[in-house]
Write a protein that holds these residues in place. Structure first.
Motif, PDB file in Angstrom:
ATOM      1  N   ARG A 147     -19.116   4.528   6.227  1.00  0.00           N
ATOM      2  CA  ARG A 147     -20.349   5.313   6.341  1.00  0.00           C
ATOM      3  C   ARG A 147     -21.197   5.299   5.075  1.00  0.00           C
ATOM      4  NH1 ARG A 147     -20.347   8.282  11.286  1.00  0.00           N
ATOM      5  NH2 ARG A 147     -18.262   8.248  12.130  1.00  0.00           N
ATOM      6  N   LYS A 148     -20.634   4.814   3.985  1.00  0.00           N
ATOM      7  CA  LYS A 148     -21.349   4.839   2.714  1.00  0.00           C
ATOM      8  C   LYS A 148     -22.674   4.085   2.790  1.00  0.00           C
ATOM      9  CE  LYS A 148     -21.329   3.570  -2.113  1.00  0.00           C
ATOM     10  NZ  LYS A 148     -22.693   3.094  -2.143  1.00  0.00           N
ATOM     11  N   GLY A 149     -22.694   2.962   3.444  1.00  0.00           N
ATOM     12  CA  GLY A 149     -23.906   2.150   3.543  1.00  0.00           C
ATOM     13  C   GLY A 149     -25.018   2.799   4.352  1.00  0.00           C
ATOM     14  N   LEU A 150     -24.702   3.859   5.101  1.00  0.00           N
ATOM     15  CA  LEU A 150     -25.706   4.533   5.920  1.00  0.00           C
ATOM     16  C   LEU A 150     -26.441   5.640   5.175  1.00  0.00           C
ATOM     17  CD1 LEU A 150     -23.599   4.968   9.188  1.00  0.00           C
ATOM     18  CD2 LEU A 150     -25.358   3.246   8.739  1.00  0.00           C
ATOM     19  N   VAL A 151     -25.901   6.052   4.024  1.00  0.00           N
ATOM     20  CA  VAL A 151     -26.450   7.208   3.320  1.00  0.00           C
ATOM     21  C   VAL A 151     -26.936   6.800   1.935  1.00  0.00           C
ATOM     22  CG1 VAL A 151     -25.941   9.536   2.467  1.00  0.00           C
ATOM     23  CG2 VAL A 151     -24.872   8.725   4.580  1.00  0.00           C
ATOM     24  N   ARG A 152     -28.126   7.266   1.574  1.00  0.00           N
ATOM     25  CA  ARG A 152     -28.688   6.973   0.258  1.00  0.00           C
ATOM     26  C   ARG A 152     -29.504   8.180  -0.212  1.00  0.00           C
ATOM     27  NH1 ARG A 152     -30.864   4.710   4.247  1.00  0.00           N
ATOM     28  NH2 ARG A 152     -33.073   4.758   4.668  1.00  0.00           N
ATOM     29  N   ALA A 153     -29.751   8.237  -1.494  1.00  0.00           N
ATOM     30  CA  ALA A 153     -30.518   9.334  -2.078  1.00  0.00           C
ATOM     31  C   ALA A 153     -31.872   9.459  -1.392  1.00  0.00           C
ATOM     32  CB  ALA A 153     -30.696   9.109  -3.576  1.00  0.00           C
ATOM     33  N   GLY A 154     -32.284  10.692  -1.137  1.00  0.00           N
ATOM     34  CA  GLY A 154     -33.583  10.961  -0.538  1.00  0.00           C
ATOM     35  C   GLY A 154     -33.539  11.236   0.956  1.00  0.00           C
ATOM     36  N   GLN A 155     -32.444  10.904   1.627  1.00  0.00           N
ATOM     37  CA  GLN A 155     -32.377  11.120   3.071  1.00  0.00           C
ATOM     38  C   GLN A 155     -32.281  12.606   3.390  1.00  0.00           C
ATOM     39  OE1 GLN A 155     -29.153   8.138   3.718  1.00  0.00           O
ATOM     40  NE2 GLN A 155     -30.263   7.792   5.627  1.00  0.00           N
ATOM     41  N   ARG A 156     -32.834  12.993   4.544  1.00  0.00           N
ATOM     42  CA  ARG A 156     -32.768  14.370   5.025  1.00  0.00           C
ATOM     43  C   ARG A 156     -31.347  14.687   5.443  1.00  0.00           C
ATOM     44  NH1 ARG A 156     -35.813  18.100   4.081  1.00  0.00           N
ATOM     45  NH2 ARG A 156     -35.660  19.076   6.087  1.00  0.00           N
ATOM     46  N   ALA A 157     -30.965  15.942   5.254  1.00  0.00           N
ATOM     47  CA  ALA A 157     -29.643  16.403   5.640  1.00  0.00           C
ATOM     48  C   ALA A 157     -29.754  17.837   6.138  1.00  0.00           C
ATOM     49  CB  ALA A 157     -28.678  16.329   4.460  1.00  0.00           C
ATOM     50  N   GLU A 158     -28.770  18.224   6.919  1.00  0.00           N
ATOM     51  CA  GLU A 158     -28.690  19.583   7.427  1.00  0.00           C
ATOM     52  C   GLU A 158     -27.380  20.190   6.942  1.00  0.00           C
ATOM     53  OE1 GLU A 158     -29.454  20.734  11.794  1.00  0.00           O
ATOM     54  OE2 GLU A 158     -27.269  20.703  11.606  1.00  0.00           O
ATOM     55  N   ILE A 159     -27.462  21.385   6.383  1.00  0.00           N
ATOM     56  CA  ILE A 159     -26.279  22.120   5.946  1.00  0.00           C
ATOM     57  C   ILE A 159     -26.075  23.249   6.947  1.00  0.00           C
ATOM     58  CG2 ILE A 159     -25.246  23.537   4.135  1.00  0.00           C
ATOM     59  CD1 ILE A 159     -27.188  22.120   2.156  1.00  0.00           C
TER      60      ILE A 159
END
Length: 182
Positions: free
Chosen positions: A18-30
């Motif tokens: 999953r590392k390749g799917l996530v990068r700095a700046g992406q939206r996230a929900e907590i």
């Protein structure tokens, strides 16, 4: 004694795949699981190398992830450390409580026609197709271009003048023995 200052951030760990799917700046929900409260956030960073099993997260980061808030230690995790920063401050009572992170890895520009991933198959020409069940049970193959995937579904667009519409029934697998000769 451990002292930290600043806004709380959330540490998480990504599995290798999953590392390749996530990068700095992406939206996230907590999602704070105890209260059901949702806070929007952005991924601040993703580590380039995996953390060793049992290696604690940086206690000075002000992490809201689970662990022992008195000691500043995080639970043992293995994977690529990801830091998520909320758009609005998290309550200090969040520290040490379970949260769920959802990172938006991809999205469509608007509404999209989707089918179960298992409905898409490879055509002999290397393209992709779905099989639509028509009136009377007749099957027709529709060439499609695939797009964003998530939660077991994939975005599809009919190509080559073919028609595919919302409500069409698609084949999602083959019944065992259906192709056997009688």
């Amino acid at each position: 004694m451990t002292v930290s200052a600043g806004r709380l951030a959330v540490d998480g760990y990504l599995q290798e795949g999953r590392k390749g799917l996530v990068r700095a700046g992406q939206r996230a929900e907590i999602l704070q699981e105890q209260t059901g409260k949702v806070t929007w956030a952005r991924v601040r960073s993703v580590a380039d190398t995996p953390a060793a099993a049992g290696q604690p997260a940086d206690a000075a980061s002000g992490s809201a992830a689970g662990g022992d808030p008195a000691s500043g230690q995080q639970p043992a995790a293995q994977g690529y450390r990801m830091v998520v920063e909320p758009d609005t401050p998290l309550a200090s009572g969040t520290v040490g409580h379970g949260i769920r992170l959802t990172v938006e890895a991809a999205s469509t520009d608007g509404e999209a026609l989707v089918v179960p991933v298992t409905a898409v198959s490879a055509a002999s020409d290397g393209g992709t197709v779905v099989t639509v069940v028509g009136a009377g049970g007749a099957h027709r193959r529709v060439a499609v271009r695939t797009g964003t995937t998530g939660d077991g579904h994939v975005e599809v667009t009919a190509v080559g003048g073919a028609a595919l519409a919302e409500g069409d029934q698609v084949v999602t697998g083959v019944r065992a023995g259906a192709g056997d000769a009688a």
